[in-house]
Scaffold this motif. Structure first.
Motif, short mmCIF file in Angstrom:
data_model
loop_
_atom_site.label_atom_id
_atom_site.label_comp_id
_atom_site.label_asym_id
_atom_site.label_seq_id
_atom_site.Cartn_x
_atom_site.Cartn_y
_atom_site.Cartn_z
N SER A 41 0.85 -1.19 0.00
CA SER A 41 0.00 0.00 0.00
C SER A 41 0.89 1.24 0.00
CB SER A 41 -0.94 -0.01 1.20
OG SER A 41 -0.21 -0.02 2.42
N ARG A 42 0.27 2.41 -0.02
CA ARG A 42 1.02 3.67 -0.12
C ARG A 42 0.87 4.47 1.16
NH1 ARG A 42 3.58 6.70 -3.71
NH2 ARG A 42 3.24 5.09 -5.30
N HIS A 43 1.97 5.11 1.56
CA HIS A 43 1.95 5.95 2.76
C HIS A 43 2.53 7.32 2.42
CE1 HIS A 43 1.73 6.97 6.94
NE2 HIS A 43 3.02 7.27 6.98
N THR A 44 2.03 8.35 3.12
CA THR A 44 2.45 9.73 2.85
C THR A 44 2.92 10.40 4.14
OG1 THR A 44 0.86 9.95 1.03
CG2 THR A 44 1.70 11.99 1.99
N ILE A 45 4.00 11.17 4.04
CA ILE A 45 4.43 12.05 5.11
C ILE A 45 4.59 13.45 4.53
CG2 ILE A 45 5.63 10.19 6.32
CD1 ILE A 45 8.29 11.44 5.37
N CYS A 46 4.48 14.47 5.38
CA CYS A 46 4.62 15.85 4.91
C CYS A 46 5.39 16.67 5.93
CB CYS A 46 3.25 16.50 4.68
SG CYS A 46 2.27 15.73 3.36
N THR A 47 5.92 17.81 5.49
CA THR A 47 6.70 18.68 6.36
C THR A 47 5.80 19.73 7.01
OG1 THR A 47 7.26 20.06 4.45
CG2 THR A 47 8.84 18.38 5.10
N ASN A 54 1.10 22.70 11.12
CA ASN A 54 1.10 23.76 10.12
C ASN A 54 2.05 23.42 8.97
OD1 ASN A 54 -0.64 25.25 11.80
ND2 ASN A 54 1.09 26.13 12.89
N ALA A 55 1.52 23.43 7.76
CA ALA A 55 2.30 23.04 6.59
C ALA A 55 3.41 24.04 6.30
CB ALA A 55 1.38 22.94 5.38
N ILE A 56 4.58 23.51 5.90
CA ILE A 56 5.64 24.34 5.34
C ILE A 56 6.22 23.61 4.14
CG2 ILE A 56 6.23 25.46 7.53
CD1 ILE A 56 8.64 23.64 7.71
N GLN A 57 6.89 24.36 3.28
CA GLN A 57 7.50 23.78 2.09
C GLN A 57 9.02 23.85 2.18
OE1 GLN A 57 6.02 25.03 -1.75
NE2 GLN A 57 3.96 25.35 -0.92
N ILE A 58 9.66 22.82 1.66
CA ILE A 58 11.12 22.80 1.52
C ILE A 58 11.39 22.60 0.03
CG2 ILE A 58 13.28 21.72 2.20
CD1 ILE A 58 11.84 20.67 4.68
N GLU A 101 -2.36 12.90 -1.93
CA GLU A 101 -2.38 14.35 -2.10
C GLU A 101 -1.83 15.12 -0.91
OE1 GLU A 101 -2.76 15.95 -4.83
OE2 GLU A 101 -3.17 14.10 -5.88
N GLY A 102 -1.79 14.51 0.27
CA GLY A 102 -1.06 15.08 1.39
C GLY A 102 -1.66 16.33 2.01
N LEU A 103 -0.89 16.91 2.93
CA LEU A 103 -1.30 18.11 3.66
C LEU A 103 -1.18 19.33 2.75
CD1 LEU A 103 -2.02 19.47 6.41
CD2 LEU A 103 0.45 19.62 6.82
N SER A 104 -2.25 20.10 2.67
CA SER A 104 -2.27 21.24 1.76
C SER A 104 -1.15 22.22 2.06
CB SER A 104 -3.63 21.95 1.87
OG SER A 104 -3.68 23.07 1.00
N GLY A 105 -0.36 22.55 1.03
CA GLY A 105 0.70 23.54 1.14
C GLY A 105 2.02 23.03 1.68
N ALA A 106 2.09 21.73 2.00
CA ALA A 106 3.32 21.16 2.56
C ALA A 106 4.11 20.42 1.49
CB ALA A 106 3.00 20.21 3.71
N THR A 107 5.41 20.27 1.70
CA THR A 107 6.19 19.34 0.89
C THR A 107 5.91 17.94 1.40
OG1 THR A 107 7.96 20.95 0.48
CG2 THR A 107 8.52 18.62 0.24
N CYS A 108 5.52 17.06 0.48
CA CYS A 108 5.09 15.72 0.88
C CYS A 108 5.86 14.65 0.11
CB CYS A 108 3.60 15.54 0.63
SG CYS A 108 2.55 16.68 1.56
N ILE A 109 5.99 13.51 0.74
CA ILE A 109 6.64 12.34 0.15
C ILE A 109 5.73 11.14 0.36
CG2 ILE A 109 8.67 10.84 0.20
CD1 ILE A 109 10.11 13.25 1.65
#
Length: 232
Positions: A41-47, A54-58, A101-109
């Motif tokens: 299955s698929r898993h997502t993490i975000c920054t 609170n979402a942040i981007q890298i 699709e992850g957390l809105s506005g965050a860098t996600c993997i």
């Protein structure tokens, strides 16, 4: 593997970054470890800003910035370790209809593991200030502060019928169950219904799995997410 980076024009984080597991509804999971996924299955993490949701981007992250430590296995630590495949790096949209699709506005993997065990996840990068950063679940406490993902093999499914778990004398889940219920005519509706207290039969089926962690201990059985199944 496929990886895409977030736009270079996105702002650099002004807060110390941390990482969080993301649920299929795009909400943030605050716990360090998640153990509910079946392998494949698929898993997502975000920054996020460390210690918050609170979402942040890298910007500009690539596979080279992601440090994965694989361990454990299915039945023992000598079994095949989990792996890090079909990797996607993206900016989350918060779309709850898509688990990637992850957390809105965050860098996600997001990624898939094809076998059981556990993984420690960290992100390392050089900031705009020239400093080295390690993005983990929490950098402020003692002990292992990495984000930890646990993957399981499917062991069985626990069938519950009318509130009763279908197990044998040893407590193991029965994988083949036959039940017979009578029906009666309901004069008010002119239709037949079951002779249960509410006229229907309630059935639930929970998929369960387990794995061996890096320390050699068995974890499970636990209910699983991400199991593909069909009804016939």
């Amino acid at each position: 593997m496929m990886a895409t980076s977030s736009p270079r024009s996105a702002p650099r984080p002004t807060s110390k970054p941390g990482s969080r597991h993301i649920a299929d509804d795009a909400s943030v999971i605050t716990g360090q470890e998640i153990n509910s996924n079946v392998r494949g299955s698929r898993h997502t993490i975000c920054t996020v800003a460390e210690g918050t949701s609170n979402a942040i981007q890298i910007p500009g992250l690539t596979l080279a910035n992601i440090v994965i430590t694989n361990g454990g296995g299915y039945a023992s630590t000598i079994d095949t370790d989990p792996d890090f495949t079909d990797v996607r790096i993206f900016v989350g949209t918060g779309n709850t209809n898509n688990a990637t699709e992850g957390l809105s506005g965050a860098t996600c993997i997001s990624w898939v593991s094809t076998d059981a065990g556990d993984q420690q996840i960290n992100i390392v990068y050089v900031g705009a200030d020239g400093q080295n950063y390690n993005v983990s679940w929490d950098n402020d406490g003692a002990g292992n502060r990495s984000l930890i993902k646990e993957w399981n093999r499917l062991d069985d499914s626990l069938l519950t019928i009318e509130g009763t778990a279908q197990t044998d004398a040893a407590g193991d889940a029965l994988q083949e169950v036959v039940k017979t219920y009578g029906v009666v005519l309901n004069p008010a509706t002119g239709m037949y219904q079951f002779t249960t207290s509410d006229g229907d039969i309630d059935i639930s089926d929970i998929f369960r799995g387990s794995h061996t962690n890096s320390a050699g201990s068995t974890e499970g059985p636990m209910s699983l997410a991400g199991v593909d199944w069909t009804s016939r």
